[in-house]
Design an enzyme around this catalytic site. Sequence first.
Site, PDB file in Angstrom:
ATOM      1  N   LYS A 110       5.379   0.913  11.641  1.00 36.62           N
ATOM      2  CA  LYS A 110       5.038   1.933  10.892  1.00 36.62           C
ATOM      3  C   LYS A 110       4.898   3.240  11.895  1.00 36.62           C
ATOM      4  CE  LYS A 110       3.964   1.182   6.630  1.00 36.62           C
ATOM      5  NZ  LYS A 110       2.340   1.136   5.773  1.00 36.62           N
TER       6      LYS A 110
ATOM      7  N   ARG B 223       6.138 -13.430   8.956  1.00 36.91           N
ATOM      8  CA  ARG B 223       6.961 -11.930   8.890  1.00 36.91           C
ATOM      9  C   ARG B 223       7.880 -11.883   8.971  1.00 36.91           C
ATOM     10  NH1 ARG B 223       4.850  -6.956   8.278  1.00 36.91           N
ATOM     11  NH2 ARG B 223       2.365  -7.243   8.775  1.00 36.91           N
TER      12      ARG B 223
ATOM     13  N   GLU C 196       0.623  -1.198   0.416  1.00 39.77           N
ATOM     14  CA  GLU C 196      -0.136  -0.494  -0.061  1.00 39.77           C
ATOM     15  C   GLU C 196       0.750   1.145  -0.612  1.00 39.77           C
ATOM     16  OE1 GLU C 196      -2.710   0.577   3.500  1.00 39.77           O
ATOM     17  OE2 GLU C 196      -3.925   2.316   2.563  1.00 39.77           O
TER      18      GLU C 196
END
Length: 557
Positions: A270, A260, A34
């Site tokens: 983030k 991950r 994204e």
Amino acid sequence: MNTTTPPSHFLRERIAEDLARGAVREVVTRFPPEPNGFLHIGHAKSICINFGLAREFGGRCHLRFDDTNPEKEDPAFVAAIKEDVRWLGFDWGPHLYHASDYFERLYQFAVELIHKGKAYVCQLSADELRATRGTLTEPGVESPYRNRSVAENLDLFARMRAGEFAEGECTLRAKIDMASPNINLRDPVIYRILKRPHQNTGDTWCIYPTYDFAHGLSDALEGVTHSICTLEFADHKPLYDWFLEQLDVPCHPQQIEFNRLNLTFTVTSKRKLKTLVERGIVNGWDDPRMPTLSGLRRRGVPPAAIRQFVERVGVSRSESCVDMSLLESCIREELDRTAPRAMAVLRPVRLVITSYAEEAEEFFTLANHPKDPSLGSRQVPFCRELWIEADDFALAPPKGFRRLTIGAEVRLRGAYLVTCTGVEQDAHGAVTTVFCTHDPESRGGNAPDGRKVQGTIHWVSARHAVPLTARLYDRLFTTEHPGAEGDFLEDVNADSLATCQGWGEPMLAACPAEARFQLERLGYFCADRFDHTQKRPVFNRIVGLRDSWSKEAARRP
RNA sequence: UGGGCGAUCGUUCAACGGCAGGACAGCGGACUCUGACUCCGUCAAUCUAGGUUCGAAUCCUAGUCGCCCAGCCA
């Protein structure tokens, strides 16, 4: 080059099987960021896996921006992400896409769902929706709008698109099962009203599909065969499959989840990275201490080291937190192989060779790499006065010290054997100058009588040296798992950056930005991508050399 | 206390019913014109309890522990 075949893992095996039994003819993967932030080391794993698998099996990998939320996205991130992926060494060829490229088709899919009685326009508010969704242990309750007629839903949805409703006034929901133990299946919202311009489509739309609706359908539209994502999407897979089963799609991609990447001594969320930037703890998203790809690049980490790291980390379905030392090891391995050697002195002390003529100077030819002759050699100037590392002299050396001390002989790397005859100290007792005599017969660094010297130290000719700035970076956090107990900001390493002014051999001023060197006995350094100039050389320490002496010295009294 | 996923050396990944292995880290040594590189050696693990089997890390059952899910984020 690395000739060892990479170890297999479940993704490789799965793809090999699908190919072998003819389930797919060609492998098609995608990396779907994204565009709402910067890529970091965790994304590197996904990039390497998706592009790497496609390359390995002769297929293709798409770069697709998952831009379904105009509130958060920005074209600047699109550009930055493309640059990072390319820098990492991957190429999407003509396959650059956006979920927003499919907005019209996705809209038609939604209409198809309505026609099939599988979606409805719901006028519950966000709060009401939350209140009726149920909980982990209790089922939700059905929306009062759930059983509207197809015609009414079609009309309402068209009016949503036309902008007749305010933000939040209504949504389009998939009609699945409000009692499902999987909350994702409790009539999820698939379209919402957002009256703001989109980074790619401008103000064409005021309704936007959600991730769950857009992602799988975009995959299908692109002919993706293997939709590889991280573990937290495992709960979404039944929904991913549900849309593909209900709708008339060209193919049914398979979602496969993997673990991950987490790294010790760093953070990748983030939110936390943003905090570090906003509080000024680091100097921006590309600060060399950041785990962002732009930060790693600015630090000087070679992309090949990151690719190797991802390969060595492996892929599985269990959560993991990889040792930072593994990354450092991959960086050293790559740089040892590829980085030319150079000499610089970062904490300078003057060394005067009293036996060497005042006005004399000469040049020594030094190999740029101890093992790889293809890297060539260079001329290094020498004269009576040199800079040496303060650490390389001691008045009272610890046991095992193999460097300069009064009366001892050491080798000046590639030049002469010198013996220390005395020092000059300032009022505080600090050594300001070291005096030596040299053995003229040892030109090049070897004594003609074959006598051994225990130490070799690096040096820079004071007359020819260029001033340089070195930024010594260390881990950004002092603990393996920042924030494990309390606020992660309390674990920030206050000494993660030390700047020093040193001297380097002339070659170091002549190199271009982003050139990497091993400064012998100090570590691997990279000319700063933005700040380095020939007038003002600036080097970032990428990673230090392995140092077994400092550990041993620390143990000695 | 719903659903999903997971559990093997300190870390990470293997072993796909048949001798638990590699890498990183640690420790010890050799070599060395970088206390680097390289090389050699060494330490070190199957979550627990039952069961199936000639044989189980692997299959079954029951536990334990950890992670994820209640955005109109992705």
